[in-house]
Design an enzyme around this catalytic site. Sequence first.
Site, PDB file in Angstrom:
ATOM      1  N   ASN A   9       0.878  -1.169   0.000  1.00  0.00           N
ATOM      2  CA  ASN A   9       0.000   0.000   0.000  1.00  0.00           C
ATOM      3  C   ASN A   9       0.915   1.219   0.000  1.00  0.00           C
ATOM      4  O   ASN A   9       1.418   1.619   1.042  1.00  0.00           O
ATOM      5  CB  ASN A   9      -0.904  -0.030   1.239  1.00  0.00           C
ATOM      6  N   LYS A  11       0.151   4.160  -0.463  1.00  0.00           N
ATOM      7  CA  LYS A  11      -0.543   5.362   0.044  1.00  0.00           C
ATOM      8  C   LYS A  11      -0.249   6.552  -0.882  1.00  0.00           C
ATOM      9  O   LYS A  11      -0.098   6.361  -2.089  1.00  0.00           O
ATOM     10  CB  LYS A  11      -0.168   5.647   1.505  1.00  0.00           C
ATOM     11  N   HIS A  97      -9.782   1.466   4.211  1.00  0.00           N
ATOM     12  CA  HIS A  97      -8.567   1.685   4.996  1.00  0.00           C
ATOM     13  C   HIS A  97      -8.884   2.660   6.131  1.00  0.00           C
ATOM     14  O   HIS A  97      -9.677   3.590   5.962  1.00  0.00           O
ATOM     15  CB  HIS A  97      -7.449   2.229   4.095  1.00  0.00           C
ATOM     16  N   GLU A  99      -7.351   5.068   7.266  1.00  0.00           N
ATOM     17  CA  GLU A  99      -7.098   6.477   6.931  1.00  0.00           C
ATOM     18  C   GLU A  99      -8.277   7.072   6.173  1.00  0.00           C
ATOM     19  O   GLU A  99      -8.633   8.238   6.356  1.00  0.00           O
ATOM     20  CB  GLU A  99      -5.785   6.592   6.133  1.00  0.00           C
ATOM     21  N   GLU A 169      -6.118  -4.557  10.218  1.00  0.00           N
ATOM     22  CA  GLU A 169      -5.090  -3.557  10.496  1.00  0.00           C
ATOM     23  C   GLU A 169      -5.453  -2.795  11.768  1.00  0.00           C
ATOM     24  O   GLU A 169      -6.201  -1.807  11.713  1.00  0.00           O
ATOM     25  CB  GLU A 169      -4.992  -2.565   9.326  1.00  0.00           C
ATOM     26  N   GLY A 175       1.783   2.539  10.867  1.00  0.00           N
ATOM     27  CA  GLY A 175       2.738   3.637  10.753  1.00  0.00           C
ATOM     28  C   GLY A 175       3.353   4.058  12.072  1.00  0.00           C
ATOM     29  O   GLY A 175       3.999   5.095  12.161  1.00  0.00           O
ATOM     30  N   SER A 215       2.738  -1.876  10.486  1.00  0.00           N
ATOM     31  CA  SER A 215       4.172  -1.955  10.756  1.00  0.00           C
ATOM     32  C   SER A 215       4.786  -3.320  10.441  1.00  0.00           C
ATOM     33  O   SER A 215       5.673  -3.796  11.159  1.00  0.00           O
ATOM     34  CB  SER A 215       4.468  -1.537  12.197  1.00  0.00           C
TER      35      SER A 215
HETATM   36  P1  PGA Z   1       2.321   0.527   7.719  1.00  0.00           P
HETATM   37  O1  PGA Z   1       0.893   0.737   7.016  1.00  0.00           O
HETATM   38  O2  PGA Z   1       2.866  -0.769   7.192  1.00  0.00           O
HETATM   39  O3  PGA Z   1       3.128   1.709   7.304  1.00  0.00           O
HETATM   40  O4  PGA Z   1       2.073   0.462   9.201  1.00  0.00           O
HETATM   41  C1  PGA Z   1       0.047  -0.348   6.799  1.00  0.00           C
HETATM   42  C2  PGA Z   1      -1.231   0.132   6.160  1.00  0.00           C
HETATM   43  O5  PGA Z   1      -1.731   1.196   6.568  1.00  0.00           O
HETATM   44  O6  PGA Z   1      -1.768  -0.521   5.244  1.00  0.00           O
END
Ligand code: PGA
Length: 253
Positions: A9, A11, A97, A99, A169, A175, A215
Site C-alpha cells: 500500500n 498510500k 482503509h 485512513e 489492520e 505507521g 508496521s
Molecule cells: P504501515 O501501514 O505498514 O506503514 O504500518 C500499513 C497500512 O496502513 O496498510
Amino acid sequence: MRKQIAAANWKMNLTYDKAMELMDTLISLSPSVATHQQIILGVPFPYLLPVIQKAKQLPQTAVAAQNCYTQAAGAYTGETSAAMLQSIGVEYVILGHSERREYFHETNAMLAEKVNIALAHQLKPIFCCGEPLSIREADTQNDFVEAQLRESLFHLDENALINTVIAYEPIWAIGTGKTATAAQAQQMHAHIRDVIARSYGAVVADAISILYGGSVKGANARELFSQPDVDGGLVGGASLQAEEFIQIIHGLK
Ligand code: PGA
C-alpha cells in the site's frame, strides 16, 4: 491452500520517477513467488497503468487501486469509478482503509456500497478492518471488528464474499512502528475466520485470505505470516523500499 499475499500500500507516496524506479528495482531483484502466493501492488491512481505494464515482468503480481467511488458514473468531480479501474485492467481495490475512514469519513454503510460496485466490476476488494487503541484497551476489539465485517460484507452471497480479501489492520499499529504480536494477530484472524464460518460455513471461511497490516517489516513478516490464520500482509511504509518488500514477500508461507 488459500492464497498467501504480500500486498503493498504505497498510500500517497512517491513521485512518478521514484515510483518507476521502485518498480524497476523490484523487477531486477526478481522475487521468487510460489504458485499459491501472490504479490499485489496498491498504488496511486496516476501510476496504475504504468505499474500494470511493468508488473507483467514480476511473477504473480496484480495491481490494486487504493479506493473507488460508490457511484457508477456521473457528475462526481475528482472521484474514480470501479468501471474505470476495470477498464484499465486493475484487479483489486483497497476499501475501508482506516485512513479513509478517519480523514474521509467512510462509514461501514458506505463501504458496503463500495464493495458492491467493486464486485459488480470484477474488482476484488481488499477490505480493511481494525480497531483504534481505545477499543483495544477496553478489550472490545472482537466485537468492533465483527461489526465492521457484518455491516460492510455480510450482505454478500458466498460467491461474492469468496472474491474478497480481508486485511486486519489495528489502527494503533499503522505507521507507528508498533506491530501487533504474532499471537495478537493470530487471535484476531482466528476470530474473523470464525465469524465468517458462523454465517457462511467453514469451507468459505477457510478459502478467504486474511492479511495482517500495521508496521509489517522484513524483520517481522515471517513470524507474523507463520501464524495459521495470517495469510500475508498489507504493507505501507516498508513496501516503499524494494529490498524490504522483497524480504516480506519471501516471508510468506
Ligand atoms: P504501515 O501501514 O505498514 O506503514 O504500518 C500499513 C497500512 O496502513 O496498510
